[in-house]
Scaffold this motif. Structure first.
Motif, PDB file in Angstrom:
ATOM      1  N   GLY A  29      51.829  43.282 -41.183  1.00 36.02           N
ATOM      2  CA  GLY A  29      50.687  44.008 -40.650  1.00 36.02           C
ATOM      3  C   GLY A  29      50.454  43.726 -39.175  1.00 36.02           C
ATOM      4  O   GLY A  29      50.620  42.607 -38.707  1.00 36.02           O
ATOM      5  N   HIS A  30      50.086  44.776 -38.450  1.00 35.91           N
ATOM      6  CA  HIS A  30      49.799  44.690 -37.024  1.00 35.91           C
ATOM      7  C   HIS A  30      48.353  45.103 -36.758  1.00 35.91           C
ATOM      8  O   HIS A  30      47.836  46.009 -37.411  1.00 35.91           O
ATOM      9  N   ASN A  53      51.713  47.929 -30.253  1.00 35.06           N
ATOM     10  CA  ASN A  53      52.290  46.668 -30.729  1.00 35.06           C
ATOM     11  C   ASN A  53      53.403  46.919 -31.739  1.00 35.06           C
ATOM     12  O   ASN A  53      54.434  46.243 -31.719  1.00 35.06           O
ATOM     13  N   ILE A  54      53.195  47.864 -32.629  1.00 39.59           N
ATOM     14  CA  ILE A  54      54.227  48.207 -33.612  1.00 39.59           C
ATOM     15  C   ILE A  54      55.473  48.715 -32.911  1.00 39.59           C
ATOM     16  O   ILE A  54      56.598  48.307 -33.250  1.00 39.59           O
ATOM     17  N   ALA A  55      55.304  49.602 -31.935  1.00 36.70           N
ATOM     18  CA  ALA A  55      56.456  50.138 -31.202  1.00 36.70           C
ATOM     19  C   ALA A  55      57.228  49.012 -30.512  1.00 36.70           C
ATOM     20  O   ALA A  55      58.468  48.997 -30.520  1.00 36.70           O
ATOM     21  N   ARG A  70      57.547  54.891 -43.705  1.00 38.05           N
ATOM     22  CA  ARG A  70      56.322  54.635 -44.483  1.00 38.05           C
ATOM     23  C   ARG A  70      55.329  53.871 -43.629  1.00 38.05           C
ATOM     24  O   ARG A  70      55.686  52.901 -42.954  1.00 38.05           O
ATOM     25  N   VAL A  71      54.076  54.317 -43.654  1.00 43.13           N
ATOM     26  CA  VAL A  71      52.984  53.674 -42.919  1.00 43.13           C
ATOM     27  C   VAL A  71      51.841  53.435 -43.893  1.00 43.13           C
ATOM     28  O   VAL A  71      51.479  54.332 -44.656  1.00 43.13           O
ATOM     29  N   THR A  72      51.280  52.240 -43.868  1.00 43.80           N
ATOM     30  CA  THR A  72      50.046  51.971 -44.602  1.00 43.80           C
ATOM     31  C   THR A  72      48.999  51.547 -43.589  1.00 43.80           C
ATOM     32  O   THR A  72      49.207  50.603 -42.831  1.00 43.80           O
ATOM     33  N   VAL A  73      47.893  52.292 -43.567  1.00 43.51           N
ATOM     34  CA  VAL A  73      46.795  52.045 -42.638  1.00 43.51           C
ATOM     35  C   VAL A  73      45.635  51.462 -43.440  1.00 43.51           C
ATOM     36  O   VAL A  73      45.229  52.038 -44.458  1.00 43.51           O
ATOM     37  N   VAL A 116      47.864  47.868 -39.675  1.00 42.93           N
ATOM     38  CA  VAL A 116      48.899  48.810 -40.117  1.00 42.93           C
ATOM     39  C   VAL A 116      50.160  48.031 -40.441  1.00 42.93           C
ATOM     40  O   VAL A 116      50.570  47.144 -39.674  1.00 42.93           O
ATOM     41  N   ASP A 117      50.789  48.371 -41.575  1.00 44.76           N
ATOM     42  CA  ASP A 117      52.122  47.856 -41.828  1.00 44.76           C
ATOM     43  C   ASP A 117      53.096  49.026 -41.970  1.00 44.76           C
ATOM     44  O   ASP A 117      52.699  50.136 -42.270  1.00 44.76           O
ATOM     45  N   ILE A 118      54.339  48.725 -41.709  1.00 45.42           N
ATOM     46  CA  ILE A 118      55.372  49.752 -41.531  1.00 45.42           C
ATOM     47  C   ILE A 118      56.610  49.415 -42.353  1.00 45.42           C
ATOM     48  O   ILE A 118      56.978  48.252 -42.472  1.00 45.42           O
TER      49      ILE A 118
END
Length: 124
Positions: A29-30, A53-55, A70-73, A116-118
């Motif tokens: 998670g970010h 940050n994810i990028a 897949r993205v979980t917000v 957010v996790d990816i």
């Protein structure tokens, strides 16, 4: 396929930043930054900071936002969803990944409105 640590934990952390399992890479998670860096009342700036940050993390792993499947917000206030969606569209314009948006009571710090996790496809 075996598990591979793509980006190890930072000092003192209890989790790896990115782990590959099979053909997928899972990012932890970010959030937008440190508690001192975020505006606790601005979902748009927190969303933008989170995806920046994810990028960056994806780049460190040799991936990019186009590799995300897949993205979980996680939102602490579901009423923030329209503002989050507005900024989300800046990062995922076409070929959007699958996504879930979940309302939760709180995150690790009360000032955070979004985490957010990816899941991304690993490069061959």
């Amino acid at each position: 396929m075996s598990k591979k640590i793509v980006l190890p934990a930072r000092p003192g952390a209890l989790f790896s930043r990115a782990v590959q399992g099979g053909g997928l890479v899972f990012l932890s998670g970010h959030v937008a930054g440190t508690p001192e860096q975020v505006d606790p009342n601005d979902i748009r700036s927190q969303t933008r900071g989170t995806f920046q940050n994810i990028a960056r993390t994806l780049g460190e792993a040799g991936l990019n936002l186009g590799d995300v499947v897949r993205v979980t917000v996680y939102l602490t206030n579901i009423d923030d969803k329209p503002g989050m969606d507005e900024i989300y569209r800046e990062f995922f314009i076409t070929d959007t990944p699958a996504r879930s948006t979940v309302a939760i009571n709180s995150l690790a710090g009360n000032e955070f409105l979004i985490e957010v996790d990816i899941v991304a496809v690993a490069k061959a």
